[in-house]
Every structure is written in structure tokens, then in C-alpha cells.
Design an enzyme around this catalytic site. Structure first.
Site, PDB file in Angstrom:
ATOM      1  N   TYR A  60       0.827  -1.204   0.000  1.00 51.18           N
ATOM      2  CA  TYR A  60       0.000   0.000   0.000  1.00 51.18           C
ATOM      3  C   TYR A  60       0.866   1.260   0.000  1.00 51.18           C
ATOM      4  CZ  TYR A  60      -3.495   3.465   1.284  1.00 51.18           C
ATOM      5  OH  TYR A  60      -4.310   4.564   1.297  1.00 51.18           O
ATOM      6  N   GLY A  67      -6.896   4.660  -0.594  1.00 50.53           N
ATOM      7  CA  GLY A  67      -8.267   4.649  -0.096  1.00 50.53           C
ATOM      8  C   GLY A  67      -9.030   3.469  -0.661  1.00 50.53           C
ATOM      9  N   ASN A 203      -0.216  12.119   5.231  1.00 46.62           N
ATOM     10  CA  ASN A 203      -0.943  11.210   6.114  1.00 46.62           C
ATOM     11  C   ASN A 203      -0.601  11.473   7.579  1.00 46.62           C
ATOM     12  OD1 ASN A 203      -2.663   9.076   6.711  1.00 46.62           O
ATOM     13  ND2 ASN A 203      -1.862   7.841   5.027  1.00 46.62           N
TER      14      ASN A 203
END
Length: 519
Positions: A60, A67, A203
Site C-alpha cells: 500500500y 483509499g 498522512n
């Protein structure tokens, strides 16, 4: 506006940032330096990401979409473009520009996480953020766009976009410029993002945490100012300081309450006004709650602030990213980006600010009512009827307090799912931070009106004289141009003058100079 005196550089290294360092960079333009060991740590972790860059196994943020698109595999030749596309698409803020100090705080805090070596960015990327902060280049970030989960995505994306040389910034002089042009003028090369970097730059809870750090600094000052205002009001309204005795406060041993009561005792020490009614001729058994219970309310706000600082310090010691590179070299997904811990205390502080302001307004109102002000003229007017005195100043206070009560409704209890229900619970911490900033401004204005009213009331007690603390507070106002009690005149500038005396710290400094440091 940039500070005229630049504080020492903030070095990002082994120790977590402090609230005071965040404020120094955000408000006073302290330069930012990456320690050698920090750069070495960043390089080591980048090697982990580089080793995975061509891996056929999905990771990821490296080889997948984001998302709800996390199951979409991205071929190696598109993985750098993936990061650029992420930043461009997520720089989707809307509304008014966010304040310079907030943007600088969130950039610093994102850089602090990069400096932990847990995000996998290039050394050059971290160095670019440090250079932008030191050069005073501030990306344009918009009011709306963050849900406070998966990080403050849109605000941080606008910062990353500027580091790429795209979007808009304010330069050190405050002028709006294309990012690429401003970077070139400062001798800073735009970054070229590689695998995972786009995600690492957006993030985190940095925006809401930055606003929390700034709020902690503001409220630390304003709660001392609230004690000064309350002390002036108790003195001017012929209240007693007996209820603030240390042994009485110790029966309920909250630390904030004890500190506030100590400040109130200092405020009334050696007061001629206080001594004038300390006799059997005074028939009042006890004062109204807004006078008598000031340590309990102000103290509760202080203890709430202490809790908020503890949360902020934990966040400042955190490495928030998803996925994160662990100490043993794994790349793991997690939920540490969720803003609930910060959002809760931002909301909690808004409640405390509203209540302190509410009590302040009640004390002001007592000064203006002949049935409760113990011998002062109606509305403290020089010629009641012809003059209105501070009647409408209290209206302004009441309007602000009403607004603060609305702002005290928590943002963190709300959640609107996003990203096709992948991100189905969000913190709204950014919104909590935005409204807390308005709450702090309102609290300062309410306290300013109380201070101005109490100063007028104390002067109208002549020939009785206030104590050293009250006299110092009045002198702080006069030093800025307040002419003292008298006939009606244009009141708005005097309220702004008092607001400046409160916000600048001049009020508390003057009182501390007269009676010693306040708790």
C-alpha cells in the site's frame, strides 16, 4: 507578519518537538535544521522503500492506489506518477486562506514525522521542507478540505504541491506567488516524488496538532489574564478574598484551582478598597458565584489545558504515517492517522474557553447594575442618562459569549464517511481546531472588556485606592493610551486597546512586575 527577532534554530533530531518549539517556528520564524543523525535515519529507511519499489507483491502506498482504490495494482513504470497524481488530486481545499502560523506549524510537524525515519521519504524531500520553512515560504492552504482522518489530507497536499513547485505560496514578504517562482528565488529545487513519498507527505494529524500547540500557548496566557480580570472585578465590586484562602482551596485539591486562587490572593493583596469593607459594617455573608467561584472555573480550565498539553506532547513524540516503516524494516498499515485524540481535546478546550468567558461577562454585568455594584453609578456612566457608560460594551461581550457557546458544540462527535466507505469514520479534528481558534479570539475580547470595565470601576472608587496589582493593571492600559474614566467617547478603540494589552501579555506582565510571577 514575520517576527523582528528570529529565535534560535529548531533542530530536528533525537528529541521530540515541544509546544514551545512549534510556536517558535510557526509565529517567530525560527529556522529549522535537520541533524546529521536525522538525515542518516531517513536514508536508511528510504533504502527499505527502494528495495520494494519494483516488487510484484502489492504494498500500500508503493504499488497500489489509495483509499478505496487500494486494491488497484500500479505497474512499476507508473509508481512515481502515482505519487504526483496523489498530491495534485488531494490538493482540493476550498475557502479562505488558512493563517500563516497554522500552515507553518503543520509543515513543521509533518517534517518532524519525516525526521523519525519511519516514513521512507528521500533525504532531499525532508531537506526541502526545512528549507521552505527557513526561507519563510508558506503554501496557500484553504479553510475546508480535511476530515481529520487519513491525516489532514487536503491541507498537507497543498504543502506537498508547493514543494513540487506547483500551486501558490506566500513568500517571506507575504506576497502571493507561483510556488515554482518562489522556490527558485530562494534557491530551492522542487522535489521529484518517488514511491510512497506522496502518501508520506499527507498522512498525519499535523494541521490539527499545530492548531492545538498554538492554542495551548494562547490559553496559557489568557487564563492568567482571566485571573487578573477576576481579581480586578472582585476588588472593584467590594468582594472578599477570604474565600480564596489556601486552606479552603486545599479541601478540593485540584492543581489548577490552587494556582488560580493564589493569583487572586495576589491580586487583592494590600488593597485599600478591599480593606475599606473588611469590618462588621459589611453585612454581605458571601459574594456571587462569578466572584466567589472564579478559582473553581478558571482552575478547571487550567486542568483541562494541562490534559490537552499532555495529549499534544504524546502526539509530538509520535511518528504518524500509513503505511509506516517499522524499526525492524517492515512496511505495515495502521490507523495512527486517526485524529480522535487531538480532536477531543480541541473540542474540550473550546468548552473551557466558553465557560471562562461566560463567567467574565457575568462579572462585567455586575459592575453596570446599580442593584449589584455597591454604590457605583449606573453602567459606570459619568452622567447617567446623558451618558451610557459601558452599557453596550457588555452587549458586545454577550454577543461574543453566545457565539462561544455555539462554538463549544463538539466537532468530533460528527463523522461523514468518505472514499466509497473505506474511510467510514473520521474525526473532524481539523474543524475542531478551526473553531477553537475563533473561540480563543472571542475569549480574549471578552476578558478585555472585563478588564476595561473593572479598571473604570476601580477608578470610580476614589479616593479609595486599589492594591498594587490592580494599580499595575490600570497603568498597563494607560501606557497604551487609555484616558481613564470620564464622559462617553468612542468606545470601540478603547476595547481594541484593551484587547491588545491582554493578547500581547502586557497586562499579565505588568501585574507580575508588581506582585511577583503569576501561576
Amino acid at each position: 507578519m514575520r517576527s523582528s527577532s528570529v529565535p534560535p534554530a529548531v533542530v530536528l533530531g533525537a528529541s521530540p518537538l515541544t509546544v514551545e518549539q512549534v510556536v517558535a517556528v510557526a509565529r517567530r520564524d525560527a529556522p529549522v535544521v535537520l541533524a546529521d543523525e536525522t538525515l542518516a535515519r531517513i536514508r536508511r529507511t528510504r533504502e527499505v522503500i527502494d528495495a520494494l519499489a519494483g516488487d510484484t507483491v502489492p504494498h500500500y502506498g508503493i504499488s497500489t492506489g489509495f483509499g478505496a482504490l487500494a486494491t488497484t495494482s500500479i505497474p512499476p513504470e507508473k509508481r512515481a506518477q502515482l505519487q504526483r497524481s496523489l498530491i495534485r488530486s488531494h490538493a482540493a481545499g476550498s475557502g479562505a486562506e488558512v493563517e500563516r502560523e497554522v500552515v507553518r506549524a503543520l509543515m513543521l510537524l509533518r517534517l518532524a514525522t519525516l525526521a523519525t525515519g519511519r516514513t521512507g521519504v528521500q533525504e532531499r524531500t525532508a531537506a526541502t521542507y526545512a528549507a521552505m520553512l527557513t526561507a519563510g515560504i508558506t503554501p496557500v492552504v484553504r479553510e475546508y478540505g480535511s476530515l481529520g482522518c487519513s491525516g489532514d489530507l487536503a491541507p498537507l497536499a497543498h504543502c506537498a504541491l508547493a514543494a513540487m513547485g506547483e500551486g501558490e505560496v506566500r513568500d517571506a514578504a507575504g506576497d502571493l506567488r507561483p510556488a515554482g517562482q518562489a522556490l527558485a528565488a530562494a534557491g530551492i529545487e522542487p522535489v521529484e516524488l518517488r514511491e510512497k513519498e506522496g502518501l508520506a507527505l499527507i498522512n498525519g494529524t499535523d494541521g490539527m496538532l499545530g492548531m492545538l500547540a498554538l492554542a495551548i500557548a494562547d490559553l496559557s496566557d489568557l487564563l492568567r489574564a482571566a485571573d487578573v480580570a477576576a481579581g480586578m472585578s472582585v476588588e472593584g465590586l467590594l468582594g472578599t478574598d477570604h474565600v480564596f484562602a489556601a486552606d479552603l482551596q486545599a479541601l478540593r485539591p485540584h492543581p489548577g484551582q490552587a494556582d488560580s486562587a493564589a493569583n487572586l490572593r495576589a491580586m487583592l493583596r494590600d488593597s485599600g478598597i478591599r480593606a475599606s469593607h473588611d469590618s462588621s459594617a459589611c453585612t454581605r455573608v458571601q459574594d456571587a458565584y462569578s466572584l466567589r467561584c472564579a478559582p473553581q472555573v478558571h482552575g478547571a480550565a487550567r486542568d483541562t489545558l494541562a490534559h490537552a498539553r499532555a495529549v499534544a506532547e504524546r502526539e509530538l513524540a509520535s511518528a504518524i504515517d500509513n503505511p509506516v516503516v517499522t524499526l525492524d524494516g517492515r512496511v505495515e498499515s495502521n490507523g495512527n492517522f486517526h485524529g480522535a485524540p487531538v480532536g477531543y481535546v480541541l473540542d474540550f478546550l473550546a468548552i473551557a474557553a466558553a465557560d471562562v468567558a461566560s463567567m467574565s461577562e457575568r462579572r462585567t454585568d455586575r459592575f453596570l447594575d446599580v442593584a449589584r455594584n455597591h454604590g457605583l453609578p449606573p453602567f459606570l456612566a459619568a452622567d447617567p442618562g446623558t451618558d451610557s457608560g459601558h452599557m453596550i460594551a457588555q452587549y458586545s461581550q454577550a454577543a461574543i459569549v453566545a457565539e462561544l457557546k455555539r462554538l463549544a458544540v463538539p466537532a468530533s462527535v460528527d463523522s461523514i464517511p468518505s472514499s466509497a466507505m473505506q474511510e467510514d469514520h473520521v474525526s473532524m479534528g481539523w474543524a475542531a481546531g478551526r473553531k477553537l481558534r475563533r473561540s480563543i479570539d472571542g475569549l480574549a475580547r471578552v476578558l478585555a472588556i472585563e478588564v476595561l470595565t473593572a479598571a473604570r470601576g476601580l477608578e470610580l472608587r476614589a479616593p479609595l485606592r486599589p492594591g498594587p496589582a490592580g494599580a499595575a493593571a490600570i497603568e498597563a492600559l494607560r501606557a497604551e493610551g487609555w484616558p481613564g474614566a470620564g464622559p462617553d467617547r468612542w468606545l470601540a478603540p478603547e476595547i481594541e486597546l484593551a484587547h491588545q494589552v491582554v493578547r500581547s501579555g502586557a497586562l499579565v506582565a505588568a501585574v507580575s512586575g508588581a506582585v511577583g510571577p503569576l501561576a
